[in-house]
Design an enzyme around this catalytic site. Sequence first.
Site, PDB file in Angstrom:
ATOM      1  N   HIS A  26      33.603  50.616  24.632  1.00 28.62           N
ATOM      2  CA  HIS A  26      34.674  49.649  24.427  1.00 28.62           C
ATOM      3  C   HIS A  26      34.513  48.969  23.066  1.00 28.62           C
ATOM      4  CE1 HIS A  26      34.641  50.415  28.733  1.00 28.62           C
ATOM      5  NE2 HIS A  26      35.898  50.033  28.739  1.00 28.62           N
ATOM      6  N   GLY A 114      29.845  44.286  35.108  1.00 27.12           N
ATOM      7  CA  GLY A 114      30.775  45.389  34.914  1.00 27.12           C
ATOM      8  C   GLY A 114      32.077  45.090  35.626  1.00 27.12           C
ATOM      9  N   PRO A 115      32.027  44.892  36.965  1.00 24.19           N
ATOM     10  CA  PRO A 115      33.237  44.440  37.653  1.00 24.19           C
ATOM     11  C   PRO A 115      33.617  43.054  37.130  1.00 24.19           C
ATOM     12  CG  PRO A 115      31.600  45.260  39.211  1.00 24.19           C
ATOM     13  CD  PRO A 115      30.911  45.123  37.895  1.00 24.19           C
ATOM     14  N   LEU A 116      34.749  42.927  36.499  1.00 23.50           N
ATOM     15  CA  LEU A 116      35.091  41.697  35.797  1.00 23.50           C
ATOM     16  C   LEU A 116      35.119  40.477  36.723  1.00 23.50           C
ATOM     17  CD1 LEU A 116      37.816  42.959  33.315  1.00 23.50           C
ATOM     18  CD2 LEU A 116      35.385  42.600  32.931  1.00 23.50           C
ATOM     19  N   GLY A 156      40.369  39.456  31.202  1.00 20.61           N
ATOM     20  CA  GLY A 156      40.296  40.129  32.500  1.00 20.61           C
ATOM     21  C   GLY A 156      39.412  39.396  33.475  1.00 20.61           C
ATOM     22  N   ASN A 185      41.670  37.068  23.424  1.00 19.93           N
ATOM     23  CA  ASN A 185      42.312  37.920  22.410  1.00 19.93           C
ATOM     24  C   ASN A 185      43.726  38.339  22.791  1.00 19.93           C
ATOM     25  OD1 ASN A 185      42.052  40.155  24.210  1.00 19.93           O
ATOM     26  ND2 ASN A 185      40.004  40.584  23.432  1.00 19.93           N
ATOM     27  N   HIS A 259      41.035  49.193  22.892  1.00 17.95           N
ATOM     28  CA  HIS A 259      40.261  48.596  23.997  1.00 17.95           C
ATOM     29  C   HIS A 259      39.055  49.440  24.405  1.00 17.95           C
ATOM     30  CE1 HIS A 259      39.356  46.685  27.888  1.00 17.95           C
ATOM     31  NE2 HIS A 259      39.284  47.924  28.358  1.00 17.95           N
ATOM     32  N   GLU A 404      34.674  33.153  49.837  1.00 15.01           N
ATOM     33  CA  GLU A 404      33.648  34.124  50.222  1.00 15.01           C
ATOM     34  C   GLU A 404      33.147  34.965  49.051  1.00 15.01           C
ATOM     35  OE1 GLU A 404      36.040  33.353  53.964  1.00 15.01           O
ATOM     36  OE2 GLU A 404      36.502  33.783  51.867  1.00 15.01           O
ATOM     37  N   HIS A 454      30.057  35.931  64.714  1.00 20.51           N
ATOM     38  CA  HIS A 454      31.268  36.384  65.411  1.00 20.51           C
ATOM     39  C   HIS A 454      31.379  37.900  65.267  1.00 20.51           C
ATOM     40  CE1 HIS A 454      31.772  32.131  64.845  1.00 20.51           C
ATOM     41  NE2 HIS A 454      32.908  32.097  65.545  1.00 20.51           N
ATOM     42  N   HIS A 466      40.485  38.669  63.149  1.00 21.54           N
ATOM     43  CA  HIS A 466      39.099  38.225  63.230  1.00 21.54           C
ATOM     44  C   HIS A 466      38.191  39.242  63.934  1.00 21.54           C
ATOM     45  CE1 HIS A 466      40.764  34.511  61.866  1.00 21.54           C
ATOM     46  NE2 HIS A 466      39.671  33.810  62.065  1.00 21.54           N
ATOM     47  N   ARG A 512      28.599  35.341  68.456  1.00 19.71           N
ATOM     48  CA  ARG A 512      29.115  34.014  68.797  1.00 19.71           C
ATOM     49  C   ARG A 512      28.792  33.706  70.254  1.00 19.71           C
ATOM     50  NH1 ARG A 512      35.487  32.745  69.786  1.00 19.71           N
ATOM     51  NH2 ARG A 512      35.353  30.485  70.020  1.00 19.71           N
TER      52      ARG A 512
END
Length: 653
Positions: A26, A114-116, A156, A185, A259, A404, A454, A466, A512
């Site tokens: 990149h 890596g995962p933005l 991103g 940018n 990019h 979460e 649960h 659920h 639960r």
Amino acid sequence: MKIYEKTLNYVKSLTAQSISVAKSGHTGASLGISAMMLALFKDHYNFDISDTDFLNRDRIVLSLGHACPVYYTLLSLFGFDVSLQDLKNMRSYGSKTPGHPEYKITDGVEVSTGPLGQGVANAVGMAIASSMMAERFNSVGFPIINNYTYCIAGDGCLMEGVAQEACSLAGNLNLNKLILLYDSNDVTMDGNINLSNKENVSKKFKAMGWNVIKCNKGNDFKACSRAIKRAKKSSSPTIIIFKTTIGIGTEKEGTSSIHGVALKEDELKVFNKKLGVFENFYVPNDVRDWCMESSRKGKLNHEKWNQELAVYATSNPELYKQFINFFDKKKIDFEKLSRNIYKLEGNSGREINKAILNLIAEKLTQVVGGTADVLHSTYAFVENGGHYSTANRRGRNIHFGVREHAMGAICNGIALYEDFIPFCSTFLSFSNYMLPAVRLACSMKLKVLYFFTHDSVMVGKDGVSHQPIEQIANLRNLIGMTVFRPCDQNELLAGYNCALNYSGPYSFILSRQNLEAVDGKYKEAMQGGYIIRPSQKEAEVVIFASGSEVSLALKVANELSKKHEVSIVSMPSIELFERQTQSYQNKILQKNAKLRVAIEASNDNIWYKYIGENGLFFGVNSYQCSGEGKEVYQKAGLNEKDILRLINKKLSN
């Protein structure tokens, strides 16, 4: 030409060269953030290349992990164990310079990204951990913990929900040692940012309680350094909005077409000529010396810190003892605990976990964590531990809010900071929200404890949304995750023993509803699977079960054993079982049995590995109606009558 300008030119050239040799990478963001990154390394980053795990070092988190080529270049220039040859080998198999930053692979890299957006939440976790340690151990005149956490993020990253969740929490917690360097940018892979995003980032972050600094000269070294200097004085978390040009200096600068591409040979020559660089993978002595000045300064800072710590030890002997004890991996007498938890029999998994968690937390002050706004449902909290907040940095319970995904990624950051053992908790059905963060914890082998409660369709009236049918299988499919679903307090304690004494994350799957007494075996459960009820002779039928289904399996066996030899195997953890010797596994699997059966309130097909194609699996393969928990459970086929009928039918054939 001034030395900082010359150095920046070489940073850009080396970065572009390494991408071109790799023939992928990149170029855009790597060049775009080069000025801010050089300013950070040169003027602000506190590090010691001779001891890169130095406790009070600053942490850098590259959330936009695809810009790692410039990160690797700077690590190399400033003396980390990244050579010019490593830059040449970028993205090649087994190199120190992979396509995105990887923890424990590259010297100086604090976290796999890596995962933005993930890195933003990791940085929040590190800042939380730093503030906790500072409050616990700093004293007047001795700020032994006062490091900064720097996070580099792009457009991103800030689009991802996990980053927004984490930034909202960071503002609420007023994490003033957290600085977010935003590469603004206005270009994403698909084109201009206006295609998908028109929000006012400045106003948004101000609304979340952040200090906002704008740097319109994001490609200017001096301007970037001044902005970072201002941020370090803030009493709130700070975002610096650097207006940059993607792929600056290339023919395609400012466009999405730069990019994720490498410059071709002719393009690279033109680019280098503009920079005044005419050598390949070469660093002039004056550039190297200028960078190494900061490295030498960092080493001196560390030595000074060691001296201050020695004075701190004599001036604050009791506090110093607590400080040292924090890093002491105390051995917990699990044998003793196993003899004293019989009173927990018959309680729900979440209630048993609450009791054991607090017994552990009493011994290990490193244990901190919280829930996604379900504290009163999952019972995962440290009693008398206090609630972590701006006013109480000593608090051991973190209110993550209904976040979460961020919760999982923040716990990764806490685990990465230094010796903390973070836990987080939500309903098993909502574990899906945090799987990307959990996966990265697995890849980094972080000691994070997940308490998912649960655990079956016994949630009843809460209905389909659920019902955790697929989730156990999802977690088991994560490479490096150990899933532990106990049938009682003895098995749960065994799970804790394994989790605290071995690396990697653990997912505890907790009920639960109350668990019926089954007399689980503490020592045997540490093997992941064991015979909880043996047959009198060689088994004709072997029934495997986990969690609350162990009691159901025992009921089925009581009836079935009137005519057949039946053995019951409790399997709290398939992963632990798979780590045992083949001879042990064969002993437990009893492959000579006429029929093998598995019972679990999930749709995990992994059971067929143990029961074979001709075995019977009683699970949950469809979403159930809303209703009373026991009724839903039975309607799903998890009842003694239906299981016996189908087993007898199979045996008769």
